[in-house]
Design a protein around this motif. Structure first.
Motif, mmCIF file in Angstrom:
data_model
loop_
_atom_site.group_PDB
_atom_site.id
_atom_site.type_symbol
_atom_site.label_atom_id
_atom_site.label_comp_id
_atom_site.label_asym_id
_atom_site.label_seq_id
_atom_site.Cartn_x
_atom_site.Cartn_y
_atom_site.Cartn_z
ATOM 1 N N ARG A 125 0.852 -1.191 0.000
ATOM 2 C CA ARG A 125 0.000 0.000 0.000
ATOM 3 C C ARG A 125 0.888 1.241 0.000
ATOM 4 N NH1 ARG A 125 -4.330 -0.286 4.739
ATOM 5 N NH2 ARG A 125 -2.883 -1.787 5.682
ATOM 6 N N PHE A 126 0.346 2.326 -0.477
ATOM 7 C CA PHE A 126 1.105 3.558 -0.637
ATOM 8 C C PHE A 126 0.262 4.702 -0.077
ATOM 9 C CE2 PHE A 126 2.089 0.445 -3.836
ATOM 10 C CZ PHE A 126 3.480 0.371 -3.802
ATOM 11 N N HIS A 127 0.621 5.125 1.145
ATOM 12 C CA HIS A 127 -0.213 6.084 1.871
ATOM 13 C C HIS A 127 -1.648 5.562 1.948
ATOM 14 C CE1 HIS A 127 2.953 9.134 2.266
ATOM 15 N NE2 HIS A 127 3.336 8.725 1.076
ATOM 16 N N GLY A 128 -1.744 4.271 2.236
ATOM 17 C CA GLY A 128 -3.037 3.637 2.452
ATOM 18 C C GLY A 128 -3.728 3.126 1.213
ATOM 19 N N ALA A 129 -3.254 3.529 0.041
ATOM 20 C CA ALA A 129 -3.903 3.140 -1.215
ATOM 21 C C ALA A 129 -3.190 1.946 -1.835
ATOM 22 C CB ALA A 129 -3.918 4.304 -2.202
ATOM 23 N N TRP A 130 -3.963 1.007 -2.316
ATOM 24 C CA TRP A 130 -3.399 -0.146 -3.007
ATOM 25 C C TRP A 130 -3.060 0.219 -4.454
ATOM 26 C CZ3 TRP A 130 -7.791 -0.588 0.127
ATOM 27 C CH2 TRP A 130 -7.611 -1.332 1.299
ATOM 28 N N PRO A 131 -2.186 -0.550 -5.086
ATOM 29 C CA PRO A 131 -1.933 -0.336 -6.518
ATOM 30 C C PRO A 131 -3.078 -0.887 -7.361
ATOM 31 C CG PRO A 131 -0.679 -2.218 -5.739
ATOM 32 C CD PRO A 131 -1.362 -1.633 -4.528
ATOM 33 N N HIS A 132 -3.047 -0.564 -8.618
ATOM 34 C CA HIS A 132 -4.058 -1.086 -9.547
ATOM 35 C C HIS A 132 -4.014 -2.608 -9.569
ATOM 36 C CE1 HIS A 132 -6.484 -0.373 -13.394
ATOM 37 N NE2 HIS A 132 -6.375 -1.679 -13.312
ATOM 38 N N TRP A 133 -2.822 -3.165 -9.685
ATOM 39 C CA TRP A 133 -2.637 -4.614 -9.742
ATOM 40 C C TRP A 133 -1.711 -5.080 -8.634
ATOM 41 C CZ3 TRP A 133 -1.212 -4.970 -15.651
ATOM 42 C CH2 TRP A 133 -2.399 -5.030 -16.409
ATOM 43 N N GLY A 151 0.469 3.782 -5.571
ATOM 44 C CA GLY A 151 -0.931 3.827 -5.188
ATOM 45 C C GLY A 151 -1.834 4.279 -6.317
ATOM 46 N N ASP A 152 -2.975 3.638 -6.428
ATOM 47 C CA ASP A 152 -4.022 3.994 -7.385
ATOM 48 C C ASP A 152 -5.263 4.346 -6.571
ATOM 49 O OD1 ASP A 152 -6.355 3.705 -9.126
ATOM 50 O OD2 ASP A 152 -5.001 2.819 -10.604
ATOM 51 N N LEU A 153 -5.552 5.634 -6.457
ATOM 52 C CA LEU A 153 -6.614 6.075 -5.562
ATOM 53 C C LEU A 153 -7.999 5.701 -6.071
ATOM 54 C CD1 LEU A 153 -6.759 7.540 -2.846
ATOM 55 C CD2 LEU A 153 -7.269 9.649 -4.097
ATOM 56 N N VAL A 154 -8.176 5.641 -7.371
ATOM 57 C CA VAL A 154 -9.487 5.289 -7.929
ATOM 58 C C VAL A 154 -9.791 3.817 -7.671
ATOM 59 C CG1 VAL A 154 -10.875 5.134 -10.025
ATOM 60 C CG2 VAL A 154 -9.368 7.104 -9.675
ATOM 61 N N GLU A 155 -8.843 2.940 -8.003
ATOM 62 C CA GLU A 155 -9.051 1.516 -7.740
ATOM 63 C C GLU A 155 -9.252 1.258 -6.241
ATOM 64 O OE1 GLU A 155 -8.855 -1.273 -10.179
ATOM 65 O OE2 GLU A 155 -9.301 0.478 -11.422
ATOM 66 N N SER A 156 -8.512 1.999 -5.423
ATOM 67 C CA SER A 156 -8.654 1.847 -3.973
ATOM 68 C C SER A 156 -10.024 2.305 -3.497
ATOM 69 C CB SER A 156 -7.546 2.623 -3.254
ATOM 70 O OG SER A 156 -6.272 2.076 -3.567
ATOM 71 N N ALA A 157 -10.573 3.321 -4.144
ATOM 72 C CA ALA A 157 -11.929 3.771 -3.802
ATOM 73 C C ALA A 157 -12.955 2.694 -4.103
ATOM 74 C CB ALA A 157 -12.259 5.057 -4.561
#
Length: 451
Positions: A125-133, A151-157
């Motif tokens: 995770r990157f500042h709480g956000a997961w990557p796309h894959w 981090g991919d904030l949209v995918e994490s959302a």
């Protein structure tokens, strides 16, 4: 002509994945006549088969959804073990549907979801956000592109939307279920939405990488599939963003509104990259798997009207069929991002390549139940096994090109299960909208909404 090769009788089956990770096949010998199956039974059948993508087809270590499943076994990118964050979020919601529809037991669902949240706790995770894959067996980031390795904030959302639903579903359950709910809650609250403002700008950025920092440089502004990201960023009690981020960033200080019409239907919001028209139909699905568009309004849009008209424009375009592609009409419509005859494409009325993507009409079931049902019947009864397989309807097809690939994508299968259920029972809408944080976030942004 009905597809006689597919046959009059269809054997519906599903798989049960036990707590030890072994596959046990629990087959029911339901034999259903295609000439007599009711709409209700057909919807259940489609949901069950598609649910299997996320149950039997899941990556075994993580329990998450594989990015793609190719029945032909051909993976040119050697990515059969890659899992998708957003598609897995859709799959998590599909598991809740599976419990409610009794495709699996509540205990089985809780066990699988516990495995998933335990995995997500340890995954990159990157500042709480997961990557796309993620690479399924290890939980390490699998770059979506050279600089898209953080981090991919949209995918994490999309994942966070599902975690809130898990929390709401299990929070009053037994000890194991309450622990699951608490872990799901901690994961979504761990996403640092404020970090993704790139220095407190009034807009959210899609990506951040520890190696490339903000070089992807993708501020998310204007209408597409990302509304849910802004709603959750405003709703977070731990890393919430001010309302100005939504109004100035997403809504472009009001410039997001549109006065355009197409085929007599108001477009409502200006769709990015499609001036005067509409983008791929998944824009009417991804943000609204949990966020209920019924009664949802703000100073920019009536979101039910927005999504219903997006769907109706797709249907009317296919009926008019200006490019003369084979098979289009009132029983075959729906344009969205999916596999295409040559690779992958973002199909829409502005980019029509003769390809129909079943997820487009199926996932619009809440907006146009009768019209979507016509498509489901046509696909099931007339095209048969050309388009329907072990995980439901295949991703896309083209009658013009006689192209019927037996391939699936998680991001297209998931919304079918969830949105059909929202149209039938409102299950995920009720769960998500019952969240006090979501209600507070929507109020902060100035939304009217149904509880």
């Amino acid at each position: 002509m009905r597809n006689t090769h597919f046959g009059i009788l269809f054997l519906a089956f599903f798989f049960v994945f036990n707590a030890c990770g072994e596959n046990k096949r629990s087959s029911s010998s339901e034999v259903t006549s295609k000439d007599s199956i009711s709409d209700d039974s057909l919807l259940t059948l489609v949901q069950k088969q598609t649910f299997n993508y996320f149950w039997d087809g899941a990556e075994p270590v993580s329990g998450l959804a594989r990015e793609r499943i190719h029945i032909d076994g051909d993976y040119p990118e050697n990515d059969q073990d890659v899992v998708t964050t957003g598609g897995s979020g859709f799959g998590v919601m599909a598991i809740l549907v599976g419990i409610e529809r009794k495709f699996i037991t509540r205990e089985q669902g809780a066990e699988r979801l516990s495995r998933i949240v335990n995995y997500l706790e340890k995954a990159d995770r990157f500042h709480g956000a997961w990557p796309h894959w993620l690479h399924g067996p290890t939980g390490k980031v699998k770059p979506f592109g050279k600089k898209d390795n953080g981090g991919d904030l949209v995918e994490s959302a999309f994942m966070a939307q599902s975690l809130i639903c898990v929390r709401q579903y299990f929070k009053d359950g037994n000890e194991q279920e309450r622990k699951l709910a608490q872990k799901a809650d901690a994961l979504w609250k761990g996403i640092d939405w404020n970090w993704y403002r790139k220095g407190n700008q009034n807009v959210l950025y899609w990506h951040w990488s520890p190696q490339y920092n903000w070089e992807m440089n993708f501020p998310v502004s204007g209408y597409n599939e990302c509304l849910i990201m802004y709603v959750l960023a405003a709703s977070s009690p731990t890393h919430g963003v001010p309302a100005e981020v939504y109004h100035q960033g997403w809504a472009k200080s009001g410039a997001i509104k549109s006065d355009a019409e197409q085929f007599g239907y108001k477009v409502v919001l200006s769709h990015n990259g499609a001036p005067g028209s509409v983008g791929p139909l998944f824009w009417a699905h991804y943000s609204y798997l949990g966020l209920n568009p019924k009664g949802l309004k703000d100073r920019y849009a009536d979101y039910w009207l927005l999504n219903k008209n997006h769907t109706l424009i797709n249907r009317e375009y296919a009926i008019k069929n200006p490019k003369g592609f084979k098979g289009y009409g009132e029983n075959a419509w729906g344009f969205t991002s999916s596999y295409s005859v040559n690779g992958y494409a973002g199909h829409s009325p502005n980019d029509d390549r003769g390809v129909i993507s079943p997820t487009a009409a199926l996932s619009s079931y809440p907006y146009t139940p009768e019209y979507s049902m016509q498509v489901i019947r046509h696909l099931y009864e007339d095209l048969g096994d050309k388009i329907f397989g072990m995980y439901g309807f295949y991703d896309a097809y083209s009658e013009t090109d006689n192209w019927y690939p037996q391939r699936y994508l998680a991001i297209d299968q998931g919304p079918e299960v969830v949105m059909i259920e929202n149209g039938r029972s409102g299950l995920l809408w009720k769960l998500f909208m019952s969240s006090s944080e979501v209600q507070s976030g929507l109020k902060k942004l100035g939304f009217e909404f149904d509880h």
